[in-house]
Design a protein around this motif. Sequence first.
Motif, PDB file in Angstrom:
ATOM      1  N   PHE A  15     100.905 -45.023 -20.278  1.00 29.05           N
ATOM      2  CA  PHE A  15      99.756 -45.774 -19.773  1.00 29.05           C
ATOM      3  C   PHE A  15      98.984 -46.315 -20.966  1.00 29.05           C
ATOM      4  CE2 PHE A  15     100.932 -42.915 -16.426  1.00 29.05           C
ATOM      5  CZ  PHE A  15     100.660 -43.586 -15.251  1.00 29.05           C
ATOM      6  N   THR A  16      98.672 -47.599 -20.945  1.00 33.88           N
ATOM      7  CA  THR A  16      97.988 -48.210 -22.086  1.00 33.88           C
ATOM      8  C   THR A  16      96.644 -48.777 -21.665  1.00 33.88           C
ATOM      9  OG1 THR A  16      99.036 -50.374 -21.724  1.00 33.88           O
ATOM     10  CG2 THR A  16     100.185 -48.821 -23.167  1.00 33.88           C
ATOM     11  N   ILE A  17      95.675 -48.625 -22.567  1.00 30.32           N
ATOM     12  CA  ILE A  17      94.331 -49.150 -22.354  1.00 30.32           C
ATOM     13  C   ILE A  17      93.714 -49.337 -23.742  1.00 30.32           C
ATOM     14  CG2 ILE A  17      93.173 -46.888 -22.215  1.00 30.32           C
ATOM     15  CD1 ILE A  17      91.538 -48.110 -19.829  1.00 30.32           C
ATOM     16  N   PRO A  18      92.894 -50.358 -23.956  1.00 30.58           N
ATOM     17  CA  PRO A  18      92.378 -50.580 -25.313  1.00 30.58           C
ATOM     18  C   PRO A  18      91.665 -49.368 -25.899  1.00 30.58           C
ATOM     19  CG  PRO A  18      92.004 -52.522 -23.973  1.00 30.58           C
ATOM     20  CD  PRO A  18      92.548 -51.474 -23.055  1.00 30.58           C
ATOM     21  N   ASN A  19      90.804 -48.718 -25.095  1.00 28.65           N
ATOM     22  CA  ASN A  19      90.086 -47.534 -25.579  1.00 28.65           C
ATOM     23  C   ASN A  19      89.384 -46.879 -24.406  1.00 28.65           C
ATOM     24  OD1 ASN A  19      87.280 -48.714 -25.283  1.00 28.65           O
ATOM     25  ND2 ASN A  19      88.138 -50.153 -26.780  1.00 28.65           N
ATOM     26  N   PHE A  20      88.783 -45.724 -24.675  1.00 23.29           N
ATOM     27  CA  PHE A  20      87.977 -45.036 -23.672  1.00 23.29           C
ATOM     28  C   PHE A  20      86.496 -45.116 -24.008  1.00 23.29           C
ATOM     29  CE2 PHE A  20      92.021 -42.601 -23.013  1.00 23.29           C
ATOM     30  CZ  PHE A  20      92.221 -42.998 -21.689  1.00 23.29           C
ATOM     31  N   VAL A  27      96.142 -45.820 -26.831  1.00 19.94           N
ATOM     32  CA  VAL A  27      94.934 -46.625 -27.019  1.00 19.94           C
ATOM     33  C   VAL A  27      95.048 -47.372 -28.344  1.00 19.94           C
ATOM     34  CG1 VAL A  27      93.438 -45.117 -25.668  1.00 19.94           C
ATOM     35  CG2 VAL A  27      93.708 -44.693 -28.107  1.00 19.94           C
ATOM     36  N   LEU A  28      94.355 -48.491 -28.420  1.00 15.10           N
ATOM     37  CA  LEU A  28      94.301 -49.221 -29.681  1.00 15.10           C
ATOM     38  C   LEU A  28      93.371 -48.541 -30.668  1.00 15.10           C
ATOM     39  CD1 LEU A  28      94.040 -52.862 -28.282  1.00 15.10           C
ATOM     40  CD2 LEU A  28      96.091 -51.719 -29.165  1.00 15.10           C
ATOM     41  N   LYS A  29      92.370 -47.834 -30.123  1.00 18.84           N
ATOM     42  CA  LYS A  29      91.382 -47.175 -30.968  1.00 18.84           C
ATOM     43  C   LYS A  29      90.871 -45.918 -30.292  1.00 18.84           C
ATOM     44  CE  LYS A  29      86.950 -47.948 -33.323  1.00 18.84           C
ATOM     45  NZ  LYS A  29      85.826 -48.890 -33.513  1.00 18.84           N
ATOM     46  N   LYS A  30      90.976 -44.795 -30.968  1.00 19.33           N
ATOM     47  CA  LYS A  30      90.410 -43.551 -30.460  1.00 19.33           C
ATOM     48  C   LYS A  30      88.898 -43.541 -30.679  1.00 19.33           C
ATOM     49  CE  LYS A  30      94.423 -40.476 -30.981  1.00 19.33           C
ATOM     50  NZ  LYS A  30      94.926 -39.220 -31.604  1.00 19.33           N
ATOM     51  N   GLY A  31      88.243 -42.547 -30.087  1.00 19.56           N
ATOM     52  CA  GLY A  31      86.805 -42.413 -30.273  1.00 19.56           C
ATOM     53  C   GLY A  31      86.025 -42.508 -28.984  1.00 19.56           C
ATOM     54  N   GLY A  32      86.708 -42.670 -27.850  1.00 19.16           N
ATOM     55  CA  GLY A  32      86.017 -42.734 -26.569  1.00 19.16           C
ATOM     56  C   GLY A  32      85.710 -41.364 -26.016  1.00 19.16           C
ATOM     57  N   LYS A  33      84.799 -41.325 -25.044  1.00 23.31           N
ATOM     58  CA  LYS A  33      84.357 -40.027 -24.528  1.00 23.31           C
ATOM     59  C   LYS A  33      85.403 -39.347 -23.654  1.00 23.31           C
ATOM     60  CE  LYS A  33      81.897 -41.966 -20.529  1.00 23.31           C
ATOM     61  NZ  LYS A  33      80.574 -42.032 -19.854  1.00 23.31           N
ATOM     62  N   LEU A  34      86.426 -40.084 -23.247  1.00 25.60           N
ATOM     63  CA  LEU A  34      87.472 -39.476 -22.426  1.00 25.60           C
ATOM     64  C   LEU A  34      88.675 -39.024 -23.242  1.00 25.60           C
ATOM     65  CD1 LEU A  34      87.457 -41.789 -19.268  1.00 25.60           C
ATOM     66  CD2 LEU A  34      86.368 -39.569 -19.558  1.00 25.60           C
ATOM     67  N   ASP A  35      88.664 -39.242 -24.551  1.00 22.93           N
ATOM     68  CA  ASP A  35      89.783 -38.796 -25.387  1.00 22.93           C
ATOM     69  C   ASP A  35      90.056 -37.306 -25.198  1.00 22.93           C
ATOM     70  OD1 ASP A  35      89.712 -41.369 -26.305  1.00 22.93           O
ATOM     71  OD2 ASP A  35      89.445 -40.873 -28.414  1.00 22.93           O
ATOM     72  N   ALA A  36      88.992 -36.508 -25.229  1.00 18.69           N
ATOM     73  CA  ALA A  36      89.149 -35.061 -25.118  1.00 18.69           C
ATOM     74  C   ALA A  36      89.704 -34.671 -23.753  1.00 18.69           C
ATOM     75  CB  ALA A  36      87.810 -34.367 -25.360  1.00 18.69           C
ATOM     76  N   LEU A  82      98.177 -41.329 -27.873  1.00 21.89           N
ATOM     77  CA  LEU A  82      98.686 -42.056 -29.039  1.00 21.89           C
ATOM     78  C   LEU A  82      97.705 -43.154 -29.429  1.00 21.89           C
ATOM     79  CD1 LEU A  82     102.344 -42.566 -27.721  1.00 21.89           C
ATOM     80  CD2 LEU A  82     101.401 -40.574 -28.916  1.00 21.89           C
ATOM     81  N   GLU A  83      97.552 -43.357 -30.713  1.00 20.38           N
ATOM     82  CA  GLU A  83      96.746 -44.464 -31.225  1.00 20.38           C
ATOM     83  C   GLU A  83      97.674 -45.387 -31.999  1.00 20.38           C
ATOM     84  OE1 GLU A  83      92.468 -44.994 -33.483  1.00 20.38           O
ATOM     85  OE2 GLU A  83      93.876 -43.552 -34.310  1.00 20.38           O
ATOM     86  N   ALA A  84      97.926 -46.563 -31.443  1.00 18.58           N
ATOM     87  CA  ALA A  84      98.883 -47.481 -32.066  1.00 18.58           C
ATOM     88  C   ALA A  84      98.686 -48.875 -31.496  1.00 18.58           C
ATOM     89  CB  ALA A  84     100.320 -47.014 -31.815  1.00 18.58           C
ATOM     90  N   PRO A  85      99.020 -49.907 -32.252  1.00 22.26           N
ATOM     91  CA  PRO A  85      98.893 -51.282 -31.744  1.00 22.26           C
ATOM     92  C   PRO A  85     100.007 -51.599 -30.740  1.00 22.26           C
ATOM     93  CG  PRO A  85      99.805 -51.299 -33.959  1.00 22.26           C
ATOM     94  CD  PRO A  85      99.437 -49.882 -33.673  1.00 22.26           C
TER      95      PRO A  85
END
Length: 372
Positions: free
Chosen positions: A7-12, A39-48, A58-61
Amino acid sequence: MPIPILFTIPNFITAGSGRAMLNIVERLDRSQFSPAVAVLKKGGKLDAEVERLGVPLLEAPFTLSAKPYATLFFRAWKAAQFFQPYRFALWHSFHYAEDYTEPLIAYLSGAHGWIFTKKNMNWHSRAWLLRSLLAKRIVAQNTDMMKDFFSHWVFKNKTSLVPRGVDANKFQPGVPPRLELRRKFNIPPETILVACVAELVPVKGHPTLIEAIAALSDIHLLLAGRPMDAEYANQLKQQVDELSLTDRVHFLGGVEDVPALLAESDIFVLPTLGRGRMEGCPVALLEAMACGKACIATDIPGSRNLIVHEQCGLLVSPEDSQSMARAIQSLSTSREKRKAFGESACERAEAFFAIEREVKDHETLYTELLSG
């Protein structure tokens, strides 16, 4: 062996769509599917929360700039190298943009099928057509999408209507009013409270709702939503000041406990504009219905799929503050109508928009795609 699916999404960071995606991911039958999230960029509140579910994050383009076109295929092949070891059979994209490079990366990584969910009403571009042509399956979230975007035979047989679902265990009538907003803002118990849950961005149409409140007396408005567009948020506060509504319009910012907010409200309003990207399937409206609230929304795609006019809520013309004021007035003066609409809204949400139904529809789609 469970089927590996990405499942892909830019970020959380903006967590609305992310939450909707995770509602599916966490409920998938793990005996059939093995999900991962990119995700393209980690750091969202749903990462955890992703990690708590035991789902690889995964964090990757997974998207690229299409230009320069001459090197696109090579650059997509290089990006695909990161994903090849995971052997994902399916990719499901929750990326909102008109990007067609993601399916190239997915197929070059070895994926059997690439799927995307259409989450807004943007269309009429070559990129959207390419994105749709490259998809093995498309998930549309309202009937207007099916009619306006995907009725052509090229897309019709690969597109499924799957509206969003709501978790009835979390969003239900009878939640305690634990935020104590009436006490916080010194609002008497008999005063009507109107709630709007929507990020502070122009497409949500807050100015129309504020104008409607200005035309009514002794009604308070709770605006729950983060100021994602700072200039727009400042314009709203200026509008409130100019209309002398500072004692009746309350900016709450982001609210985590939405069920408690709804429990303290009498009417829910979603005033989305009738132009631009609009709504796909507005979750905030669905959540209010599940909580048994009498709802008012603008008559636009997505919202009109949820509300049956004069049965479980009211639909009004977009950007028409007078119509919205009349609708709010009609509900504010009739406790019986609010009760009847709220009960009907809750029944409709449970019958047609349960999260379990949304998950089952996705599992069926994945299975059919692989078997086909």
